[in-house]
Design a protein around this motif. Structure first.
Motif, PDB file in Angstrom:
ATOM      1  N   HIS A 110       7.427  43.824 -37.431  1.00  0.00           N
ATOM      2  CA  HIS A 110       8.772  43.367 -37.793  1.00  0.00           C
ATOM      3  C   HIS A 110       9.703  44.550 -38.105  1.00  0.00           C
ATOM      4  O   HIS A 110      10.638  44.421 -38.899  1.00  0.00           O
ATOM      5  CB  HIS A 110       8.703  42.429 -39.000  1.00  0.00           C
ATOM      6  CG  HIS A 110       8.016  41.139 -38.704  1.00  0.00           C
ATOM      7  ND1 HIS A 110       6.652  40.978 -38.847  1.00  0.00           N
ATOM      8  CD2 HIS A 110       8.496  39.951 -38.245  1.00  0.00           C
ATOM      9  CE1 HIS A 110       6.316  39.734 -38.502  1.00  0.00           C
ATOM     10  NE2 HIS A 110       7.417  39.094 -38.129  1.00  0.00           N
ATOM     11  N   TRP A 131      13.974  41.258 -39.815  1.00  0.00           N
ATOM     12  CA  TRP A 131      13.526  42.576 -39.398  1.00  0.00           C
ATOM     13  C   TRP A 131      13.673  43.575 -40.535  1.00  0.00           C
ATOM     14  O   TRP A 131      14.515  43.427 -41.404  1.00  0.00           O
ATOM     15  CB  TRP A 131      14.350  43.085 -38.205  1.00  0.00           C
ATOM     16  CG  TRP A 131      14.170  42.328 -36.936  1.00  0.00           C
ATOM     17  CD1 TRP A 131      14.922  41.287 -36.484  1.00  0.00           C
ATOM     18  CD2 TRP A 131      13.167  42.548 -35.939  1.00  0.00           C
ATOM     19  NE1 TRP A 131      14.463  40.840 -35.282  1.00  0.00           N
ATOM     20  CE2 TRP A 131      13.386  41.600 -34.907  1.00  0.00           C
ATOM     21  CE3 TRP A 131      12.108  43.450 -35.810  1.00  0.00           C
ATOM     22  CZ2 TRP A 131      12.584  41.537 -33.774  1.00  0.00           C
ATOM     23  CZ3 TRP A 131      11.314  43.395 -34.677  1.00  0.00           C
ATOM     24  CH2 TRP A 131      11.549  42.444 -33.672  1.00  0.00           C
ATOM     25  N   ARG A 169      13.285  46.270 -29.460  1.00  0.00           N
ATOM     26  CA  ARG A 169      13.080  46.822 -30.805  1.00  0.00           C
ATOM     27  C   ARG A 169      13.700  48.209 -30.994  1.00  0.00           C
ATOM     28  O   ARG A 169      13.718  48.718 -32.120  1.00  0.00           O
ATOM     29  CB  ARG A 169      11.576  46.885 -31.106  1.00  0.00           C
ATOM     30  CG  ARG A 169      10.933  45.489 -31.087  1.00  0.00           C
ATOM     31  CD  ARG A 169       9.449  45.561 -31.325  1.00  0.00           C
ATOM     32  NE  ARG A 169       9.127  46.041 -32.662  1.00  0.00           N
ATOM     33  CZ  ARG A 169       7.883  46.217 -33.096  1.00  0.00           C
ATOM     34  NH1 ARG A 169       6.859  45.977 -32.294  1.00  0.00           N
ATOM     35  NH2 ARG A 169       7.663  46.642 -34.322  1.00  0.00           N
ATOM     36  N   ARG A 171      12.308  47.398 -36.423  1.00  0.00           N
ATOM     37  CA  ARG A 171      13.092  47.765 -35.247  1.00  0.00           C
ATOM     38  C   ARG A 171      13.918  49.015 -35.565  1.00  0.00           C
ATOM     39  O   ARG A 171      14.109  49.365 -36.735  1.00  0.00           O
ATOM     40  CB  ARG A 171      14.015  46.626 -34.818  1.00  0.00           C
ATOM     41  CG  ARG A 171      15.093  46.287 -35.825  1.00  0.00           C
ATOM     42  CD  ARG A 171      16.134  45.351 -35.248  1.00  0.00           C
ATOM     43  NE  ARG A 171      17.202  45.076 -36.213  1.00  0.00           N
ATOM     44  CZ  ARG A 171      18.376  44.532 -35.897  1.00  0.00           C
ATOM     45  NH1 ARG A 171      18.635  44.202 -34.643  1.00  0.00           N
ATOM     46  NH2 ARG A 171      19.282  44.313 -36.828  1.00  0.00           N
TER      47      ARG A 171
END
Length: 463
Positions: free
Chosen positions: A227, A196, A254, A229
């Motif tokens: 990708h 992430w 997320r 968060r």
């Protein structure tokens, strides 16, 4: 020359914030330079009376009614008797108030000037000029600073703002920025999840911190970058808006809401991220972006107030406080991180030379030295200054100061200085020597084993 200094503010530990950490760190460095420092604040829950913190920092928690966000209800003269007792007991020479929102700060400066002591004020905030709350706060600030020895601001933007609000001479205002203990925010590149790109937000969740902007841009960023968060730390009335946004856009996996975070936990949260986002609508300095950069994060921030003065340009991406511009700035930061254009882990070494509390304490000490040589103004000169605060306000301020002077004279008669017992000086050298010998880190409260000449205990004030 060494001084006995009293820091006064409504905002201190265990409450968390920039003013609180500034008070603590500055006091610690002044103690290390040989000065005696005490802090006067209001009671926090069961934390009442007198407490000792690291290095013998003495904190007086006085009983006071809290009305909003740890700010106390102004008591005007109710605070004077106990405050005078503390100042005489501790042989205070300089009173240093912090925070324009603090009633204790304003009252402490007024009473200390009535007693003939030196007074310094540090402004940590920016205010407007148009809304009702700003107009009232600015008039109060003009009253307090009409008879101040010196003013300290945390940025040049803050200085300009304070000079205009309080009608001060710029010569009586110094700029001394905040600082950070860089060793407490060491980066750790192994912690972030490699799957992430993590954006961290740590802030009070209130309107002034731009939470409405945050609510608007999170869904757009999550939609554009699969990708990415968010980790959001902090609490406040705007938290419900973030929760509703997360529910509406189904972003539970997320967007993580951590709630309130203690100061010693901030670094552990920061190192989980790659980018730090600040959406504030007004800031005088913003110590949070310095801490984030020290922890090795690329910073994205709104370009407001004193923020442009804080970090070098390669560490930060600016945006105007608008939704579209913030999305563009965050996108730039994501691309900067993905393509490795800079190495954020080097930020810590650069910032520890730029911002350190020893330098802040040294510069503050020079302010104390400059005002300590000046003569105190007689009462008639003080009244003249207050009278110039406005056609009607000036007369009211003169009556307040005149009554304050009469109360002081009454207290001098009722409780003469020589009847107030002087406090025992804390054995700073013995304290440091003890911990050096035992290779221990100074902690709070349990100091009674250092010597029988000092008894460290909690004293309760009668409410």
């Amino acid at each position: 020359m060494l001084y006995n200094i009293c820091m006064v503010s409504d905002f201190f530990y265990p409450n968390m914030g920039g003013v609180e950490s500034h008070l603590y760190e500055l006091s610690q460095r002044l103690i290390q330079r040989g000065h005696k420092v005490i802090i006067v604040t209001h009671a926090y829950g069961n934390r009442k009376g007198v407490r000792y913190l690291t290095n013998g920092l003495k904190v007086y928690h006085i009983p006071a009614q809290v009305i909003y966000a740890e700010a106390t209800l102004p008591s005007f003269y109710g605070f004077f008797p106990i405050f005078r007792h503390i100042l005489i007991r501790e042989s205070i020479q300089i009173v240093h108030g912090h925070g324009a929102f603090s009633a204790l700060c304003h009252e402490g400066i007024l009473h200390s000037k009535t007693m003939g002591l030196k007074a310094v004020f540090t402004d940590h905030s920016l205010f407007g000029f148009a809304d009702a709350s700003s107009i009232l706060t600015n008039k109060l600030l003009k009253f307090t600073l009409s008879d101040i020895d010196h003013v300290i601001c945390v940025s040049h933007t803050s200085k300009e703002n304070t000079v205009l609000r309080a009608a001060l001479s710029p010569r009586n205002v110094s700029v001394i920025p905040n600082a950070v203990v860089a060793s407490q925010f060491l980066p750790d590149p192994s912690v972030p999840d490699p799957n992430w790109i993590t954006i961290v937000v740590i802030s009070r969740l209130v309107y002034r911190k731009g939470v409405d902007l945050l609510v608007a841009i999170i869904p757009r960023i999550c939609e554009s970058y699969k990708h990415v968060r968010f980790i959001i730390g902090g609490d406040g009335p705007k938290r419900i808006d973030l929760e509703q946004m997360r529910e509406k856009h189904l972003l539970h996996d997320r967007v993580e809401l951590l709630g309130p975070i203690k100061h010693h936990e901030v670094r552990n949260v920061l190192v989980q991220g790659n980018i730090f986002l600040n959406t504030s609508l007004t800031e005088a300095f913003c110590i949070a972006i310095v801490e984030a950069a020290c922890a090795g994060l690329i910073v994205v921030s709104t370009k407001i107030g004193g923020v442009p003065e804080v970090l070098p340009s390669h560490m930060i991406h600016y945006a105007s406080p608008e939704e579209d511009d913030l999305v563009i700035a965050v996108s730039k930061a994501i691309h900067t991180f993905k393509f490795g254009q800079i190495d954020p882990s080097q930020f810590n070494d650069q910032l520890k030379e730029m911002y350190n509390w020893s330098n802040v304490a040294e510069r503050t000490e020079k302010v104390y030295a400059s005002i300590y040589q000046t003569k105190n103004s007689p009462l008639i000169e003080r009244l003249r200054r207050y009278y110039g605060c406005g056609m009607y306000a000036g007369k009211v301020f003169c009556m307040i100061v005149a009554l304050d002077y009469l109360i002081w004279k009454f207290l001098e008669w009722l409780f003469p200085d020589d009847t107030i017992e002087k406090a025992v000086v804390f054995p700073y050298q013995r304290y440091r020597k003890y911990f050096q010998q035992n290779q221990d880190t100074p902690t709070t409260y349990n100091l009674s084993h250092i010597g029988t000449s000092v008894i460290v205990e909690e004293e309760e004030f009668d409410e």
